[in-house]
Design a protein around this motif. Structure first.
Motif, PDB file in Angstrom:
ATOM      1  N   UNK A 122       0.860  -1.189   0.000  1.00  0.00           N
ATOM      2  CA  UNK A 122       0.000   0.000   0.000  1.00  0.00           C
ATOM      3  C   UNK A 122       0.897   1.240   0.000  1.00  0.00           C
ATOM      4  N   UNK A 123       0.702   2.180  -0.914  1.00  0.00           N
ATOM      5  CA  UNK A 123      -0.472   2.421  -1.752  1.00  0.00           C
ATOM      6  C   UNK A 123      -0.604   1.518  -2.973  1.00  0.00           C
ATOM      7  N   UNK A 124       0.457   0.842  -3.388  1.00  0.00           N
ATOM      8  CA  UNK A 124       0.318  -0.214  -4.377  1.00  0.00           C
ATOM      9  C   UNK A 124       0.478   0.170  -5.830  1.00  0.00           C
ATOM     10  N   UNK A 125       0.857   1.415  -6.124  1.00  0.00           N
ATOM     11  CA  UNK A 125       1.051   1.744  -7.542  1.00  0.00           C
ATOM     12  C   UNK A 125       2.377   1.183  -8.035  1.00  0.00           C
ATOM     13  N   UNK A 126       2.454   0.972  -9.337  1.00  0.00           N
ATOM     14  CA  UNK A 126       3.623   0.346  -9.936  1.00  0.00           C
ATOM     15  C   UNK A 126       4.772   1.333 -10.078  1.00  0.00           C
ATOM     16  N   UNK A 127       5.962   0.794 -10.241  1.00  0.00           N
ATOM     17  CA  UNK A 127       7.158   1.621 -10.351  1.00  0.00           C
ATOM     18  C   UNK A 127       7.234   2.353 -11.685  1.00  0.00           C
ATOM     19  N   UNK A 128       6.296   2.084 -12.586  1.00  0.00           N
ATOM     20  CA  UNK A 128       6.247   2.821 -13.854  1.00  0.00           C
ATOM     21  C   UNK A 128       6.020   4.309 -13.621  1.00  0.00           C
ATOM     22  N   UNK A 129       5.586   4.687 -12.418  1.00  0.00           N
ATOM     23  CA  UNK A 129       5.366   6.096 -12.117  1.00  0.00           C
ATOM     24  C   UNK A 129       6.679   6.868 -11.981  1.00  0.00           C
ATOM     25  N   UNK A 130       7.810   6.183 -11.841  1.00  0.00           N
ATOM     26  CA  UNK A 130       9.110   6.832 -11.684  1.00  0.00           C
ATOM     27  C   UNK A 130       9.776   7.045 -13.042  1.00  0.00           C
ATOM     28  N   UNK A 131      10.642   8.060 -13.153  1.00  0.00           N
ATOM     29  CA  UNK A 131      11.492   8.170 -14.351  1.00  0.00           C
ATOM     30  C   UNK A 131      12.308   6.900 -14.517  1.00  0.00           C
ATOM     31  N   UNK A 132      12.653   6.577 -15.762  1.00  0.00           N
ATOM     32  CA  UNK A 132      13.263   5.274 -16.019  1.00  0.00           C
ATOM     33  C   UNK A 132      14.564   5.070 -15.258  1.00  0.00           C
ATOM     34  N   UNK A 133      15.435   6.048 -15.215  1.00  0.00           N
ATOM     35  CA  UNK A 133      16.712   5.879 -14.522  1.00  0.00           C
ATOM     36  C   UNK A 133      16.485   5.556 -13.049  1.00  0.00           C
ATOM     37  N   UNK A 134      15.527   6.250 -12.446  1.00  0.00           N
ATOM     38  CA  UNK A 134      15.234   6.005 -11.039  1.00  0.00           C
ATOM     39  C   UNK A 134      14.622   4.623 -10.847  1.00  0.00           C
TER      40      UNK A 134
END
Length: 310
Positions: A122-134
């Motif tokens: 939780x909150x459970x959103x995917x890591x796609x929300x981050x810039x690619x390098x991060x």
């Protein structure tokens, strides 16, 4: 068993939850899958009663039924169930070995019924929300942590077992096929060489990528859905390269060399070895696609970008 790099969790156009459970299970397991689906609601209701769970909303699902649940003490959790053919045994063994370090915790499991109760990120959103390098930095850090787990006594197969998929593909398509034959033969040879020359072997996640890492509270990010394999740590560099899904394949191909450099450092293998694994895993992904239908083409674009560097 389900292939690596499973269906995207959210529709990139509408932003809505993708629920591909029925077509995916029916296609993958045939009559056994259809029978399992017909008994799914009673199965989930029975598990909820047995474990004293309150069943909530459906979560993203493709190969397995996934429900948000609340335990009797108010703890949020996830109930996951799949066709009980043994394919979840490796996931259960891997999660037990990870013991919450880098991955969600396994709270309860019944392999015979293909059922797992998991910690809910939780909150459970995917890591796609981050810039690619991060995002790649986080993925590398998780692999570093996951690879420290002890090897289970039973459950996960060695990645060497996946060699057979290349041989089956080459036998099925003796001439022109859906994939360039030179790439498949090269990947098959590399797979054998890499397994034979592994400097060390670890418990692998087996399918770590942007859609299998969720934001959490206990740790900033936690891995989910391990396939559970044993082998060279470089293997786990592969699935990242053709994700996130719905990204332009040309963009992913251009990103691949830089991603490999960072992931190789994270898992402790040299750059050439990580490149070879990345290439071979990408070709394997397309070989699996060719078993049931048209190839996806994304992993193929990455493999072709990496081929000159082998």
């Amino acid at each position: 068993m389900p292939p690596s790099g499973a269906t995207a969790r959210f529709d990139a156009v509408t932003g809505s939850l993708r629920d591909d459970l029925h077509p995916t299970v029916s296609r993958t397991w045939g009559a056994a899958g259809v029978a399992w689906l017909s008994a799914l609601d009673p199965l989930l209701d029975g598990l909820a009663t047995e474990l004293d769970l309150e069943i909530g909303r459906a979560l993203p699902q493709s190969f397995h039924a996934v429900r948000a649940v609340t335990c009797a003490d108010g703890t949020p959790a996830v109930l996951k169930a799949g066709v009980p053919d043994g394919h979840l045994d490796a996931e259960i063994a891997a999660l037990r070995a990870f013991d919450g370090r880098g991955a969600v915790r396994l709270l309860w499991a019944d392999p015979g019924r293909g059922a797992l109760l998991l910690e809910r990120a939780d909150p459970g959103h995917e890591i796609v929300t981050l810039p690619d390098d991060e995002a790649v930095g986080v993925l590398g850090g998780l692999l570093h942590e996951l690879h420290r787990a002890p090897l289970p006594a039973a459950g996960p197969e060695h990645v060497r077992a996946e060699q057979a998929a290349f041989e089956d593909h080459l036998a099925r398509f003796p001439g022109a096929g859906p994939l360039p034959r030179r790439l498949v033969t090269t990947a098959a040879g590399l797979w054998r060489e890499l397994c034979d020359s592994a400097p060390r072997e670890v418990l692998l996640h087996g399918d770590l990528h942007h859609h299998n890492v969720l934001a959490a509270t206990r740790e900033p990010w936690l891995a989910i859905d391990p396939h559970g394999r044993v082998g060279d740590p470089g293997y786990d560099c592969g699935q990242v390269l053709y994700n996130p899904l719905d990204t332009d394949p040309a963009v992913l191909a251009d990103r691949a060399p830089g991603r490999i450099e960072r992931l190789a450092d994270a898992v402790g293998v040299d750059h050439d070895r990580a490149t070879a694994w990345g290439f071979a895993v990408c070709v394997l992904s397309e070989v699996w696609c060719a078993q049931d239908g048209p190839i996806d083409g994304t992993a193929l674009a990455v493999a072709e970008r990496l081929a000159p560097g082998l």
